[in-house]
Design a protein around this motif. Structure first.
Motif, mmCIF file in Angstrom:
data_model
loop_
_atom_site.group_PDB
_atom_site.id
_atom_site.type_symbol
_atom_site.label_atom_id
_atom_site.label_comp_id
_atom_site.label_asym_id
_atom_site.label_seq_id
_atom_site.Cartn_x
_atom_site.Cartn_y
_atom_site.Cartn_z
ATOM 1 N N LEU A 80 0.872 -1.167 0.000
ATOM 2 C CA LEU A 80 0.000 0.000 0.000
ATOM 3 C C LEU A 80 0.911 1.219 0.000
ATOM 4 N N ILE A 81 0.698 2.073 -0.951
ATOM 5 C CA ILE A 81 1.550 3.236 -1.110
ATOM 6 C C ILE A 81 0.978 4.378 -0.280
ATOM 7 N N GLU A 82 1.844 5.005 0.512
ATOM 8 C CA GLU A 82 1.416 6.165 1.284
ATOM 9 C C GLU A 82 1.121 7.291 0.308
ATOM 10 N N LEU A 83 -0.090 7.778 0.337
ATOM 11 C CA LEU A 83 -0.507 8.873 -0.523
ATOM 12 C C LEU A 83 -1.025 9.990 0.362
ATOM 13 N N VAL A 114 -9.112 -2.275 1.011
ATOM 14 C CA VAL A 114 -9.646 -1.121 1.729
ATOM 15 C C VAL A 114 -11.128 -0.935 1.400
ATOM 16 N N LEU A 115 -11.481 -1.042 0.133
ATOM 17 C CA LEU A 115 -12.872 -0.902 -0.289
ATOM 18 C C LEU A 115 -13.752 -1.957 0.392
ATOM 19 N N SER A 116 -13.297 -3.188 0.411
ATOM 20 C CA SER A 116 -14.056 -4.280 1.036
ATOM 21 C C SER A 116 -14.196 -4.084 2.541
ATOM 22 N N LEU A 117 -13.098 -3.740 3.203
ATOM 23 C CA LEU A 117 -13.161 -3.555 4.650
ATOM 24 C C LEU A 117 -14.095 -2.406 5.021
ATOM 25 N N TYR A 118 -14.070 -1.336 4.224
ATOM 26 C CA TYR A 118 -14.893 -0.172 4.541
ATOM 27 C C TYR A 118 -16.358 -0.382 4.168
ATOM 28 N N LEU A 119 -16.610 -0.740 2.916
ATOM 29 C CA LEU A 119 -17.990 -0.837 2.443
ATOM 30 C C LEU A 119 -18.693 -2.119 2.859
ATOM 31 N N LEU A 120 -17.996 -3.239 2.787
ATOM 32 C CA LEU A 120 -18.652 -4.526 2.994
ATOM 33 C C LEU A 120 -18.539 -5.048 4.424
ATOM 34 N N GLU A 121 -17.426 -4.753 5.082
ATOM 35 C CA GLU A 121 -17.227 -5.281 6.433
ATOM 36 C C GLU A 121 -17.545 -4.253 7.515
ATOM 37 N N GLY A 122 -17.702 -2.980 7.140
ATOM 38 C CA GLY A 122 -18.140 -1.967 8.088
ATOM 39 C C GLY A 122 -17.063 -1.370 8.974
ATOM 40 N N TYR A 123 -15.797 -1.569 8.639
ATOM 41 C CA TYR A 123 -14.732 -0.962 9.420
ATOM 42 C C TYR A 123 -14.607 0.507 9.048
ATOM 43 N N ASP A 124 -14.204 1.359 10.013
ATOM 44 C CA ASP A 124 -13.941 2.752 9.668
ATOM 45 C C ASP A 124 -12.461 2.886 9.294
ATOM 46 N N HIS A 125 -12.073 4.075 8.828
ATOM 47 C CA HIS A 125 -10.707 4.244 8.318
ATOM 48 C C HIS A 125 -9.651 4.111 9.415
ATOM 49 N N GLU A 126 -9.988 4.482 10.626
ATOM 50 C CA GLU A 126 -9.045 4.308 11.726
ATOM 51 C C GLU A 126 -8.773 2.815 11.963
ATOM 52 N N GLU A 127 -9.842 2.024 11.987
ATOM 53 C CA GLU A 127 -9.695 0.579 12.191
ATOM 54 C C GLU A 127 -8.937 -0.064 11.024
ATOM 55 N N ILE A 128 -9.252 0.361 9.809
ATOM 56 C CA ILE A 128 -8.550 -0.178 8.630
ATOM 57 C C ILE A 128 -7.068 0.141 8.727
ATOM 58 N N GLY A 129 -6.764 1.361 9.142
ATOM 59 C CA GLY A 129 -5.366 1.750 9.315
ATOM 60 C C GLY A 129 -4.649 0.841 10.294
ATOM 61 N N GLN A 130 -5.307 0.510 11.405
ATOM 62 C CA GLN A 130 -4.703 -0.378 12.400
ATOM 63 C C GLN A 130 -4.527 -1.790 11.850
ATOM 64 N N GLU A 186 -4.544 6.490 8.862
ATOM 65 C CA GLU A 186 -5.964 6.670 8.585
ATOM 66 C C GLU A 186 -6.141 7.420 7.266
ATOM 67 N N ASN A 187 -5.279 8.418 7.016
ATOM 68 C CA ASN A 187 -5.358 9.194 5.779
ATOM 69 C C ASN A 187 -5.070 8.312 4.558
ATOM 70 N N THR A 188 -4.133 7.399 4.694
ATOM 71 C CA THR A 188 -3.837 6.481 3.585
ATOM 72 C C THR A 188 -5.033 5.592 3.295
ATOM 73 N N SER A 189 -5.714 5.145 4.349
ATOM 74 C CA SER A 189 -6.915 4.341 4.157
ATOM 75 C C SER A 189 -7.968 5.138 3.395
ATOM 76 N N ARG A 190 -8.183 6.375 3.802
ATOM 77 C CA ARG A 190 -9.171 7.224 3.112
ATOM 78 C C ARG A 190 -8.789 7.422 1.644
ATOM 79 N N THR A 191 -7.509 7.693 1.413
ATOM 80 C CA THR A 191 -7.047 7.937 0.047
ATOM 81 C C THR A 191 -7.167 6.683 -0.797
ATOM 82 N N GLN A 192 -6.790 5.536 -0.244
ATOM 83 C CA GLN A 192 -6.915 4.274 -0.969
ATOM 84 C C GLN A 192 -8.387 4.003 -1.305
ATOM 85 N N PHE A 193 -9.269 4.311 -0.352
ATOM 86 C CA PHE A 193 -10.696 4.116 -0.565
ATOM 87 C C PHE A 193 -11.196 5.005 -1.715
#
Length: 186
Positions: free
Chosen positions: A96-99, A139-155, A161-168
């Motif tokens: 995952l590239i830091e963006l 990231v898309l699956s964890l956020y949309l389908l599994e219900g994780y927020d970006h903070e949780e995805i980041g962990q 968290e910003n990278t998760s949002r950007t990837q999403f």
């Protein structure tokens, strides 16, 4: 004071802790299909998802004595499946590239479609998701389908968290590009 959750399958968990193979099979039967879907949405390969499922159940049954009812058995198992799935991707050298600082437009939701059209669109989106790079799809699956927020995805993914949002956001844009390229989205 610790929260204790009422779990409709608690008796099966107790029996399983006591060594009941029948209870273990019943827990597997109750949760395997849903957990396979979770794994498949993350790893994107049915064979690998089946491997993740088996390893996750082995982990769960071996660690059942550690289950303290701070959540339901299903949520506890789902976390094991998600972690195993992420580990599978890491084995594939998921990068995952830091963006930073990219702001992408929101994609408007389609409204007022009938059920048949919605099912058709869902099938197209699922097919297009398979074409996404692993990082985007996860990231898309964890956020949309599994219900994780970006903070949780980041962990979970060890990213910001910003990278998760950007990837999403990039995943949504790439998904739309794939769908538009095929001329399938109205």
């Amino acid at each position: 004071m610790e929260a204790i959750y009422i779990d409709k399958h608690y008796n099966l968990v107790v029996e399983c802790r006591q060594g009941s193979k029948k209870a273990s099979y019943e827990l597997y039967r109750l949760y395997s299909k849903a957990m396979l879907n979770v794994a498949f949405r993350i790893v994107g390969n049915i064979g690998e998802a089946e491997d993740v499922l088996q390893e996750a159940f082995l982990d769960a049954f071996n660690k059942l004595r550690d289950f303290r009812q701070e959540t339901t058995f299903g949520l506890w198992l789902k976390q094991i499946v998600v972690n195993r799935s992420i580990n599978m991707l890491r084995k594939r050298k998921l990068e995952l590239i830091e963006l930073e600082g990219d702001h992408l437009e929101n994609i408007p939701d389609e409204e007022n479609a009938d059920d048949e059209e919605i099912q058709y669109q869902v099938a197209l989106v699922k097919e297009a998701m398979k074409q996404l790079p692993d990082g985007y799809r996860v990231v898309l699956s964890l956020y949309l389908l599994e219900g994780y927020d970006h903070e949780e995805i980041g962990q979970i993914l060890s990213i910001t968290e910003n990278t998760s949002r950007t990837q999403f956001l990039r995943a949504k844009r790439k998904l739309m590009e794939i769908l538009n390229r095929k001329g399938k989205v109205s």
